[in-house]
Design a protein around this motif. Structure first.
Motif, PDB file in Angstrom:
ATOM      1  N   GLY A  28      23.513  13.071   4.820  1.00  0.00           N
ATOM      2  CA  GLY A  28      22.429  12.822   5.755  1.00  0.00           C
ATOM      3  C   GLY A  28      22.682  11.588   6.600  1.00  0.00           C
ATOM      4  N   VAL A  29      21.620  11.119   7.244  1.00  0.00           N
ATOM      5  CA  VAL A  29      21.738   9.940   8.109  1.00  0.00           C
ATOM      6  C   VAL A  29      22.226   8.705   7.345  1.00  0.00           C
ATOM      7  N   PRO A  30      21.729   8.442   6.113  1.00  0.00           N
ATOM      8  CA  PRO A  30      22.236   7.266   5.395  1.00  0.00           C
ATOM      9  C   PRO A  30      23.746   7.258   5.215  1.00  0.00           C
ATOM     10  N   GLY A  31      24.342   8.457   5.094  1.00  0.00           N
ATOM     11  CA  GLY A  31      25.788   8.523   4.923  1.00  0.00           C
ATOM     12  C   GLY A  31      26.559   8.008   6.121  1.00  0.00           C
ATOM     13  N   LEU A  32      25.959   8.143   7.309  1.00  0.00           N
ATOM     14  CA  LEU A  32      26.622   7.671   8.522  1.00  0.00           C
ATOM     15  C   LEU A  32      26.662   6.144   8.586  1.00  0.00           C
ATOM     16  N   TYR A  33      25.802   5.524   7.804  1.00  0.00           N
ATOM     17  CA  TYR A  33      25.729   4.056   7.820  1.00  0.00           C
ATOM     18  C   TYR A  33      26.223   3.455   6.503  1.00  0.00           C
ATOM     19  N   ARG A  34      26.979   4.244   5.729  1.00  0.00           N
ATOM     20  CA  ARG A  34      27.482   3.753   4.453  1.00  0.00           C
ATOM     21  C   ARG A  34      28.392   2.553   4.666  1.00  0.00           C
ATOM     22  N   GLY A  35      28.130   1.472   3.938  1.00  0.00           N
ATOM     23  CA  GLY A  35      28.947   0.274   4.052  1.00  0.00           C
ATOM     24  C   GLY A  35      28.508  -0.662   5.157  1.00  0.00           C
ATOM     25  N   VAL A  36      27.382  -0.334   5.835  1.00  0.00           N
ATOM     26  CA  VAL A  36      26.965  -1.162   6.966  1.00  0.00           C
ATOM     27  C   VAL A  36      26.313  -2.461   6.517  1.00  0.00           C
ATOM     28  N   SER A  37      25.819  -2.518   5.292  1.00  0.00           N
ATOM     29  CA  SER A  37      25.096  -3.713   4.846  1.00  0.00           C
ATOM     30  C   SER A  37      25.975  -4.959   4.855  1.00  0.00           C
ATOM     31  N   MET A  93      34.985 -12.872   7.533  1.00  0.00           N
ATOM     32  CA  MET A  93      35.339 -11.491   7.854  1.00  0.00           C
ATOM     33  C   MET A  93      36.038 -10.780   6.696  1.00  0.00           C
ATOM     34  N   ALA A  94      36.969 -11.448   6.035  1.00  0.00           N
ATOM     35  CA  ALA A  94      37.790 -10.777   5.020  1.00  0.00           C
ATOM     36  C   ALA A  94      36.961 -10.205   3.871  1.00  0.00           C
ATOM     37  N   PRO A  95      36.081 -10.981   3.226  1.00  0.00           N
ATOM     38  CA  PRO A  95      35.307 -10.387   2.127  1.00  0.00           C
ATOM     39  C   PRO A  95      34.323  -9.319   2.588  1.00  0.00           C
ATOM     40  N   SER A  96      33.727  -9.480   3.766  1.00  0.00           N
ATOM     41  CA  SER A  96      32.781  -8.462   4.235  1.00  0.00           C
ATOM     42  C   SER A  96      33.507  -7.156   4.546  1.00  0.00           C
ATOM     43  N   GLU A  97      34.727  -7.241   5.081  1.00  0.00           N
ATOM     44  CA  GLU A  97      35.518  -6.044   5.352  1.00  0.00           C
ATOM     45  C   GLU A  97      35.954  -5.369   4.054  1.00  0.00           C
ATOM     46  N   ARG A  98      36.314  -6.159   3.077  1.00  0.00           N
ATOM     47  CA  ARG A  98      36.728  -5.617   1.769  1.00  0.00           C
ATOM     48  C   ARG A  98      35.595  -4.802   1.153  1.00  0.00           C
ATOM     49  N   ILE A  99      34.389  -5.363   1.138  1.00  0.00           N
ATOM     50  CA  ILE A  99      33.239  -4.681   0.547  1.00  0.00           C
ATOM     51  C   ILE A  99      32.881  -3.443   1.356  1.00  0.00           C
ATOM     52  N   LYS A 100      32.883  -3.563   2.678  1.00  0.00           N
ATOM     53  CA  LYS A 100      32.540  -2.420   3.535  1.00  0.00           C
ATOM     54  C   LYS A 100      33.484  -1.254   3.298  1.00  0.00           C
ATOM     55  N   CYS A 101      34.779  -1.531   3.261  1.00  0.00           N
ATOM     56  CA  CYS A 101      35.761  -0.459   3.091  1.00  0.00           C
ATOM     57  C   CYS A 101      35.626   0.223   1.734  1.00  0.00           C
ATOM     58  N   LEU A 102      35.381  -0.554   0.677  1.00  0.00           N
ATOM     59  CA  LEU A 102      35.233   0.023  -0.648  1.00  0.00           C
ATOM     60  C   LEU A 102      34.007   0.930  -0.727  1.00  0.00           C
ATOM     61  N   LEU A 103      32.906   0.514  -0.111  1.00  0.00           N
ATOM     62  CA  LEU A 103      31.698   1.333  -0.127  1.00  0.00           C
ATOM     63  C   LEU A 103      31.900   2.621   0.673  1.00  0.00           C
ATOM     64  N   GLN A 104      32.649   2.540   1.776  1.00  0.00           N
ATOM     65  CA  GLN A 104      32.895   3.738   2.576  1.00  0.00           C
ATOM     66  C   GLN A 104      33.812   4.719   1.853  1.00  0.00           C
ATOM     67  N   ASP A 121      26.260  -5.517  -5.513  1.00  0.00           N
ATOM     68  CA  ASP A 121      26.884  -5.039  -6.746  1.00  0.00           C
ATOM     69  C   ASP A 121      28.398  -4.976  -6.589  1.00  0.00           C
ATOM     70  N   CYS A 122      28.853  -4.529  -5.425  1.00  0.00           N
ATOM     71  CA  CYS A 122      30.290  -4.469  -5.160  1.00  0.00           C
ATOM     72  C   CYS A 122      30.905  -5.856  -5.198  1.00  0.00           C
ATOM     73  N   GLY A 131      37.980 -12.324  -9.775  1.00  0.00           N
ATOM     74  CA  GLY A 131      37.680 -13.640  -9.239  1.00  0.00           C
ATOM     75  C   GLY A 131      37.674 -13.690  -7.718  1.00  0.00           C
ATOM     76  N   VAL A 132      37.776 -14.889  -7.192  1.00  0.00           N
ATOM     77  CA  VAL A 132      37.743 -15.087  -5.743  1.00  0.00           C
ATOM     78  C   VAL A 132      38.891 -14.352  -5.063  1.00  0.00           C
ATOM     79  N   ARG A 133      40.028 -14.300  -5.744  1.00  0.00           N
ATOM     80  CA  ARG A 133      41.202 -13.643  -5.159  1.00  0.00           C
ATOM     81  C   ARG A 133      40.926 -12.172  -4.865  1.00  0.00           C
ATOM     82  N   SER A 134      40.179 -11.500  -5.738  1.00  0.00           N
ATOM     83  CA  SER A 134      39.852 -10.096  -5.519  1.00  0.00           C
ATOM     84  C   SER A 134      38.891  -9.925  -4.351  1.00  0.00           C
ATOM     85  N   VAL A 135      37.901 -10.814  -4.263  1.00  0.00           N
ATOM     86  CA  VAL A 135      36.927 -10.738  -3.166  1.00  0.00           C
ATOM     87  C   VAL A 135      37.620 -10.934  -1.823  1.00  0.00           C
ATOM     88  N   PHE A 136      38.606 -11.816  -1.779  1.00  0.00           N
ATOM     89  CA  PHE A 136      39.296 -12.137  -0.530  1.00  0.00           C
ATOM     90  C   PHE A 136      40.610 -11.367  -0.365  1.00  0.00           C
TER      91      PHE A 136
END
Length: 265
Positions: A28-37, A93-104, A121-122, A131-136
């Motif tokens: 549905g519509v939520p799927g089109l915005y997956r990872g946008v948070s 940018m790096a951690p936000s992109e990492r989380i976005k890509c994993l959620l997508q 949660d991600c 640790g920090v290395r994984s987030v970045f």
């Protein structure tokens, strides 16, 4: 970009439109915005840091070339300042992109167990596991994408803006909003023309299980060997559809804010 093609079964999506239709049908519509948070949360600080970094980059260029504060930079000098703006931005940018890509990737894996319930949660699970290395993870890849991308972004914007000002017989600072929107849109297109190949490599690296790749060069070699040169341009269609209007609005907002807050200089 994160869709891995493997021998045997056909890929889950055959085109941008096919991806859109199938995602909407299954989620549905939520799927089109997956990872946008993640990018939505980071967008305000990211662009604040981008333009602050650009201002600092301009000051560094003026210092390097012995220019006064009111001397106009050449387009190549603008590009150098733009490239410097990517350095501080990468920290957000790096951690936000990492989380976005994993959620997508999770959203496009039907039948798989949901590992993350959302952005927080991600991020928490990445930190807990590595640790920090994984987030970045992917910070270097983000820099490789954003330094030349930002050079093209600011350089093209200033070039088009100055050309339009010359044609209209005005100073670049006095351009009307329509001209600023056009120059900003052109800057966005230039940015993604440069950024798409390293962005594909970054996305694959950030979403791969630990140990799958030995580094960014290994990601690039694997892509070329298994999927061909066209793999480096996956996602260019959606990126270009978004690039012009999004960046037109971004630069117009920046110019309006600069004029309103000019008294603080």
């Amino acid at each position: 970009q994160t869709m891995v093609v493997t021998p045997g079964p056909p890929p889950p999506f055959t085109s941008t439109f096919d991806c859109l239709v199938k995602t909407f049908r299954t989620s549905g519509v939520p799927g089109l915005y997956r990872g946008v948070s993640a990018p939505l949360t980071a967008i305000a600080p990211i662009y604040a840091v981008v333009f602050w970094g650009y201002d600092m980059g301009q000051r560094a260029v003026r210092w390097r070339y012995g220019l006064a504060a009111d001397d106009a930079l050449t387009v190549p000098q603008v590009m150098i300042a733009g490239g410097l703006s990517a350095l501080p931005t990468t920290l957000i940018m790096a951690p936000s992109e990492r989380i976005k890509c994993l959620l997508q990737v999770q959203a496009n894996s039907p039948g798989a167990t949901r590992k993350y319930s959302g952005m927080l949660d991600c991020g928490a699970k990445l930190f807990k596991s590595g640790g920090v290395r994984s987030v970045f993870k992917g910070t270097a890849a983000t820099l490789i994408r954003d330094v030349p991308g930002s050079m093209a972004w600011f350089g093209c914007y200033e070039f088009v803006k100055r050309r339009l000002a010359s044609l209209q017989g005005r100073r670049p600072e006095d351009l009307d909003p329509a001209a600023v929107l056009f120059a900003g849109g052109c800057g966005g297109v230039a940015n993604w023309c440069v950024s798409i190949p390293p962005d594909v490599v970054k996305s694959r690296y950030q979403t791969a299980p630990d140990g799958k790749y030995r580094g960014l060069a290994d990601v690039a070699r694997t892509l070329m060997r298994e999927e061909g040169a066209q793999a480096f341009f996956k996602g260019i269609g959606p990126a270009m559809i978004r690039a012009f209007p999004a960046n037109a609005a971004c630069f117009l907002g920046m110019e309006v804010s600069r004029s309103l807050l000019g008294f603080m200089d």
